[in-house]
Design a protein around this motif. Sequence first.
Motif, PDB file in Angstrom:
ATOM      1  N   ALA A  50       0.831  -1.207   0.000  1.00  0.00           N
ATOM      2  CA  ALA A  50       0.000   0.000   0.000  1.00  0.00           C
ATOM      3  C   ALA A  50       0.865   1.256   0.000  1.00  0.00           C
ATOM      4  N   GLY A  51       0.464   2.205  -0.834  1.00  0.00           N
ATOM      5  CA  GLY A  51       1.190   3.469  -0.901  1.00  0.00           C
ATOM      6  C   GLY A  51       2.628   3.315  -1.323  1.00  0.00           C
ATOM      7  N   GLY A  86       4.808   1.206  -0.370  1.00  0.00           N
ATOM      8  CA  GLY A  86       5.660   0.996   0.793  1.00  0.00           C
ATOM      9  C   GLY A  86       5.433   1.987   1.919  1.00  0.00           C
ATOM     10  N   LYS A  87       4.629   3.016   1.664  1.00  0.00           N
ATOM     11  CA  LYS A  87       4.367   4.034   2.691  1.00  0.00           C
ATOM     12  C   LYS A  87       3.700   3.435   3.917  1.00  0.00           C
ATOM     13  N   ALA A  88       2.779   2.487   3.703  1.00  0.00           N
ATOM     14  CA  ALA A  88       1.987   1.949   4.814  1.00  0.00           C
ATOM     15  C   ALA A  88       2.844   1.204   5.832  1.00  0.00           C
ATOM     16  N   ILE A  89       3.785   0.409   5.354  1.00  0.00           N
ATOM     17  CA  ILE A  89       4.601  -0.361   6.296  1.00  0.00           C
ATOM     18  C   ILE A  89       5.523   0.565   7.088  1.00  0.00           C
ATOM     19  N   GLN A  90       6.055   1.580   6.439  1.00  0.00           N
ATOM     20  CA  GLN A  90       6.907   2.542   7.151  1.00  0.00           C
ATOM     21  C   GLN A  90       6.099   3.331   8.185  1.00  0.00           C
ATOM     22  N   LEU A  91       4.878   3.674   7.819  1.00  0.00           N
ATOM     23  CA  LEU A  91       4.012   4.381   8.747  1.00  0.00           C
ATOM     24  C   LEU A  91       3.641   3.483   9.933  1.00  0.00           C
ATOM     25  N   SER A  92       3.432   2.203   9.669  1.00  0.00           N
ATOM     26  CA  SER A  92       3.112   1.249  10.740  1.00  0.00           C
ATOM     27  C   SER A  92       4.247   1.167  11.758  1.00  0.00           C
ATOM     28  N   ILE A  93       5.460   1.134  11.262  1.00  0.00           N
ATOM     29  CA  ILE A  93       6.633   1.090  12.156  1.00  0.00           C
ATOM     30  C   ILE A  93       6.712   2.366  12.981  1.00  0.00           C
ATOM     31  N   HIS A  94       6.444   3.498  12.331  1.00  0.00           N
ATOM     32  CA  HIS A  94       6.469   4.790  13.041  1.00  0.00           C
ATOM     33  C   HIS A  94       5.412   4.809  14.152  1.00  0.00           C
ATOM     34  N   ILE A  95       4.221   4.319  13.848  1.00  0.00           N
ATOM     35  CA  ILE A  95       3.145   4.276  14.836  1.00  0.00           C
ATOM     36  C   ILE A  95       3.532   3.388  16.015  1.00  0.00           C
ATOM     37  N   GLN A  96       4.110   2.226  15.707  1.00  0.00           N
ATOM     38  CA  GLN A  96       4.504   1.309  16.785  1.00  0.00           C
ATOM     39  C   GLN A  96       5.569   1.932  17.684  1.00  0.00           C
ATOM     40  N   ARG A  97       6.518   2.620  17.095  1.00  0.00           N
ATOM     41  CA  ARG A  97       7.562   3.271  17.894  1.00  0.00           C
ATOM     42  C   ARG A  97       6.964   4.337  18.803  1.00  0.00           C
ATOM     43  N   GLY A 108      -4.620   2.356   2.424  1.00  0.00           N
ATOM     44  CA  GLY A 108      -5.623   3.126   1.708  1.00  0.00           C
ATOM     45  C   GLY A 108      -6.961   2.404   1.687  1.00  0.00           C
ATOM     46  N   ASP A 109      -7.841   2.841   0.787  1.00  0.00           N
ATOM     47  CA  ASP A 109      -9.173   2.251   0.706  1.00  0.00           C
ATOM     48  C   ASP A 109      -9.121   0.761   0.372  1.00  0.00           C
ATOM     49  N   CYS A 129      -9.748   1.879  13.603  1.00  0.00           N
ATOM     50  CA  CYS A 129      -9.443   3.210  13.092  1.00  0.00           C
ATOM     51  C   CYS A 129      -8.531   3.060  11.885  1.00  0.00           C
ATOM     52  N   ILE A 130      -8.395   4.128  11.124  1.00  0.00           N
ATOM     53  CA  ILE A 130      -7.628   4.103   9.869  1.00  0.00           C
ATOM     54  C   ILE A 130      -6.541   5.167   9.936  1.00  0.00           C
ATOM     55  N   PHE A 131      -5.347   4.799   9.475  1.00  0.00           N
ATOM     56  CA  PHE A 131      -4.262   5.760   9.295  1.00  0.00           C
ATOM     57  C   PHE A 131      -3.945   5.845   7.809  1.00  0.00           C
ATOM     58  N   ASN A 132      -3.683   7.042   7.354  1.00  0.00           N
ATOM     59  CA  ASN A 132      -3.528   7.358   5.935  1.00  0.00           C
ATOM     60  C   ASN A 132      -2.214   6.794   5.384  1.00  0.00           C
ATOM     61  N   GLY A 133      -2.289   5.602   4.773  1.00  0.00           N
ATOM     62  CA  GLY A 133      -1.075   4.980   4.280  1.00  0.00           C
ATOM     63  C   GLY A 133      -1.160   4.478   2.860  1.00  0.00           C
ATOM     64  N   GLY A 134      -2.185   4.894   2.110  1.00  0.00           N
ATOM     65  CA  GLY A 134      -2.363   4.374   0.750  1.00  0.00           C
ATOM     66  C   GLY A 134      -2.291   5.464  -0.304  1.00  0.00           C
ATOM     67  N   THR A 135      -2.667   5.103  -1.527  1.00  0.00           N
ATOM     68  CA  THR A 135      -2.737   6.087  -2.610  1.00  0.00           C
ATOM     69  C   THR A 135      -4.125   6.718  -2.667  1.00  0.00           C
ATOM     70  N   GLY A 136      -5.167   5.902  -2.417  1.00  0.00           N
ATOM     71  CA  GLY A 136      -6.521   6.426  -2.313  1.00  0.00           C
ATOM     72  C   GLY A 136      -6.965   6.302  -0.867  1.00  0.00           C
TER      73      GLY A 136
END
Length: 281
Positions: free
Chosen positions: A11-12, A14-25, A57-58, A76-83
């Motif tokens: 998703a995104g 690769g944006k989503a996985i990087q964002l997931s790591i940031h959230i976990q930290r 994303g969606d 809840c949703i965090f913005n990590g996709g293209t759409g």
Amino acid sequence: MQIAIVTNSLAGAGKAIQLSIHIQRYLNTRKLVSEIFKENEWTNKIYHFDQIWIVGGDGTVNHFINQFHNINKPLCIFNGGTGNDFYALLYKPMTVENQINYVLQSKPRPIDAGRCNGRYFLNGVGIGFEGAVVNSLINTKKLSGKKSFMLHVLKHIFFYKAQRYRLYSEERKVDNHYFMISISNGKRYGGGFYIAPLAEPDDGLLEIILVKELSIFQRLKSLPLVEKGKHLSLPFVEYFRTRKISVAIDKGVIQAHLDGEYMEGKEFEIEILPGHFRFIY
């Protein structure tokens, strides 16, 4: 509190996985327990967590609600996709840290879901022109926001032919040619097109927008109006609300998308499921 972070590594771009790591930290700094689940790790283990945060994303959200369509955990949703249309419907622009803090102190609220031939959706079902556009996006590189959708809209807008559909609901019975049919729970899809500007995802109703056959000039002239949600009063647009509707086609197949995911068939049975999920927003 224990939080499951579910994501899609694609998703995104690769944006989503990087964002997931940031959230976990960040959750670690709050001394909260969390675990990241990539797309091939979505198992019933997530039911053991108190909340489920979807990062993507969606498309990621749609795959999740179809795999776990009876889940009652707060989501809840965090913005990590293209759409990210459903994300934009629920959340105002804010930093990731601010959203985390907001979610942690907020309570879940009921959100309606739609169901089409057994598949679940949150934003809506786009039939006809929209379905053809999404079909053409399969196996192509997706750009951020509405760029990919707009590019393929322009590729199809000159040549797509309206199809004849039969629609039936308690409110209306129709047999006519339509350029596009939108059956919406949310206000927007396609990365920012306000197809159903009056829709509310918690009112227990589907918004039905029927667009009749258009000339090339009408298509080009109305596209910016659709993008801004200013099209409902146009003479070639029909609009009503319902709880359940069937759509059928005699020749060919119905080309459609559910939250941006392509689907086709001869007949669709579509209904609203009031308060089916609980989202923190």
